[in-house]
Structures are given as structure tokens and as C-alpha cells.
Write a protein that holds these residues in place. Sequence first.
Motif, PDB file in Angstrom:
ATOM      1  N   ALA A 195      -4.952   3.369  -4.070  1.00 38.40           N
ATOM      2  CA  ALA A 195      -3.977   2.587  -4.842  1.00 38.40           C
ATOM      3  C   ALA A 195      -2.818   3.468  -5.297  1.00 38.40           C
ATOM      4  O   ALA A 195      -1.650   3.065  -5.194  1.00 38.40           O
ATOM      5  CB  ALA A 195      -4.650   1.918  -6.036  1.00 38.40           C
ATOM      6  N   THR A 196      -3.117   4.659  -5.750  1.00 38.39           N
ATOM      7  CA  THR A 196      -2.076   5.599  -6.186  1.00 38.39           C
ATOM      8  C   THR A 196      -1.196   6.008  -5.008  1.00 38.39           C
ATOM      9  O   THR A 196       0.032   6.048  -5.117  1.00 38.39           O
ATOM     10  CB  THR A 196      -2.719   6.843  -6.841  1.00 38.39           C
ATOM     11  OG1 THR A 196      -3.495   6.414  -7.957  1.00 38.39           O
ATOM     12  CG2 THR A 196      -1.680   7.846  -7.284  1.00 38.39           C
ATOM     13  N   ALA A 197      -1.815   6.289  -3.876  1.00 38.95           N
ATOM     14  CA  ALA A 197      -1.064   6.690  -2.688  1.00 38.95           C
ATOM     15  C   ALA A 197      -0.175   5.555  -2.194  1.00 38.95           C
ATOM     16  O   ALA A 197       0.980   5.783  -1.811  1.00 38.95           O
ATOM     17  CB  ALA A 197      -2.019   7.149  -1.594  1.00 38.95           C
ATOM     18  N   LEU A 198      -0.678   4.316  -2.224  1.00 39.28           N
ATOM     19  CA  LEU A 198       0.129   3.168  -1.815  1.00 39.28           C
ATOM     20  C   LEU A 198       1.338   2.997  -2.733  1.00 39.28           C
ATOM     21  O   LEU A 198       2.454   2.747  -2.256  1.00 39.28           O
ATOM     22  CB  LEU A 198      -0.704   1.883  -1.835  1.00 39.28           C
ATOM     23  CG  LEU A 198      -1.636   1.637  -0.666  1.00 39.28           C
ATOM     24  CD1 LEU A 198      -2.476   0.385  -0.926  1.00 39.28           C
ATOM     25  CD2 LEU A 198      -0.869   1.498   0.631  1.00 39.28           C
ATOM     26  N   ALA A 199       1.108   3.127  -4.027  1.00 37.06           N
ATOM     27  CA  ALA A 199       2.213   2.993  -4.986  1.00 37.06           C
ATOM     28  C   ALA A 199       3.281   4.052  -4.724  1.00 37.06           C
ATOM     29  O   ALA A 199       4.484   3.762  -4.768  1.00 37.06           O
ATOM     30  CB  ALA A 199       1.689   3.088  -6.415  1.00 37.06           C
TER      31      ALA A 199
ATOM     32  N   LYS B  91       8.711   5.139  -2.347  1.00 37.85           N
ATOM     33  CA  LYS B  91       9.555   5.936  -1.454  1.00 37.85           C
ATOM     34  C   LYS B  91      10.100   5.097  -0.295  1.00 37.85           C
ATOM     35  O   LYS B  91      10.696   5.629   0.635  1.00 37.85           O
ATOM     36  CB  LYS B  91       8.766   7.130  -0.915  1.00 37.85           C
ATOM     37  CG  LYS B  91       8.432   8.142  -2.002  1.00 37.85           C
ATOM     38  CD  LYS B  91       7.618   9.297  -1.467  1.00 37.85           C
ATOM     39  CE  LYS B  91       7.350  10.296  -2.597  1.00 37.85           C
ATOM     40  NZ  LYS B  91       6.527  11.412  -2.142  1.00 37.85           N
ATOM     41  N   GLY B  92       9.866   3.781  -0.340  1.00 36.54           N
ATOM     42  CA  GLY B  92      10.414   2.886   0.664  1.00 36.54           C
ATOM     43  C   GLY B  92       9.631   2.808   1.957  1.00 36.54           C
ATOM     44  O   GLY B  92      10.124   2.290   2.956  1.00 36.54           O
TER      45      GLY B  92
ATOM     46  N   LYS C   8       6.129   1.522  11.912  1.00 39.03           N
ATOM     47  CA  LYS C   8       7.593   1.583  11.924  1.00 39.03           C
ATOM     48  C   LYS C   8       8.103   2.578  10.892  1.00 39.03           C
ATOM     49  O   LYS C   8       9.220   3.076  11.014  1.00 39.03           O
ATOM     50  CB  LYS C   8       8.186   0.203  11.648  1.00 39.03           C
ATOM     51  CG  LYS C   8       8.026  -0.757  12.805  1.00 39.03           C
ATOM     52  CD  LYS C   8       8.651  -2.100  12.488  1.00 39.03           C
ATOM     53  CE  LYS C   8       8.450  -3.059  13.653  1.00 39.03           C
ATOM     54  NZ  LYS C   8       8.967  -4.397  13.359  1.00 39.03           N
ATOM     55  N   ALA C   9       7.293   2.877   9.884  1.00 35.72           N
ATOM     56  CA  ALA C   9       7.697   3.796   8.823  1.00 35.72           C
ATOM     57  C   ALA C   9       7.061   5.179   8.970  1.00 35.72           C
ATOM     58  O   ALA C   9       7.295   6.062   8.148  1.00 35.72           O
ATOM     59  CB  ALA C   9       7.317   3.209   7.458  1.00 35.72           C
TER      60      ALA C   9
END
Length: 138
Positions: A89-93, A98-99, A122-123
Amino acid sequence: MNLSHIEHLGIAVKSLDAAIPYYEKVLGLKCYNIEEVADQKVRTAFFRVGDTKIELLEPTSEDSTIAKFIEKRGEGIHHLAFAVADGVATALAECDSKGVQLIDKAPRRGAEGLNIAFLHPKATQGVLTELCENPAEK
């Protein structure tokens, strides 16, 4: 983000029965776990190589993500998974801030009871990236 190690490499295969003998008889690895992840429409088989695992992914339905991947690209490396020490969850946030385009907005349950989430290729320079955490290690 605090990545601790490469958790596993996900490899799409048409058949676990056909693929497992290569990893066991040719590479000398031992399949230690086979399980079905029904909501992802896959059967998985796991092997250890040091601290990293190889996860074979066999589709259980023609409309599964893995079946579509194999139809489009053939068998092969599907994704790269990193273990995150500070939680998915922290990593996703952090990625979202950071877009980075997310596939999963929140962690979900994956094979071996891990909490997982995917970042869109794509990112990530074309590499489907999975973030993992083992809730049992918290």
C-alpha cells in the motif's frame, strides 16, 4: 520505496505439466508448491533459486490474463516481482504520487498468500511490474 529483493519472475506457460520437467530435470530445481488462484484464473508452480523464486503461470480459462498474454506473445516472461519492505500500500501510494500508472489501486491477495499489486507496463519501460509483501513477515 524500499525494495528488499526480487521476489520472483513470473513465466507464462501453456501447461504446468509440460513445463515443470524442464525446471526439475534440466535445471535441477524442485517444484515446492502448486496452487490455483481462482480469481486470477491461473495455476501456479514455484521453484526457488537462492532468495528468488520462479513462478510458472498456467491459464485455467481462455479469458484469463495469462491466456491472452500467451495468445498474443507466446510463452515466456510475463512479469518481474519485487518484495517491498515498507508494504505494498505504501509503495503504491508512492508510485501514484510520482505519476506511475497503476493497474491495482490497492493491494490484493496473490499466490502463496502474498499481498500484491501491479504497475502498468506503459509506465515501467514495458515490464509488467508486481509489488509483493508477505503479511506473515510483518
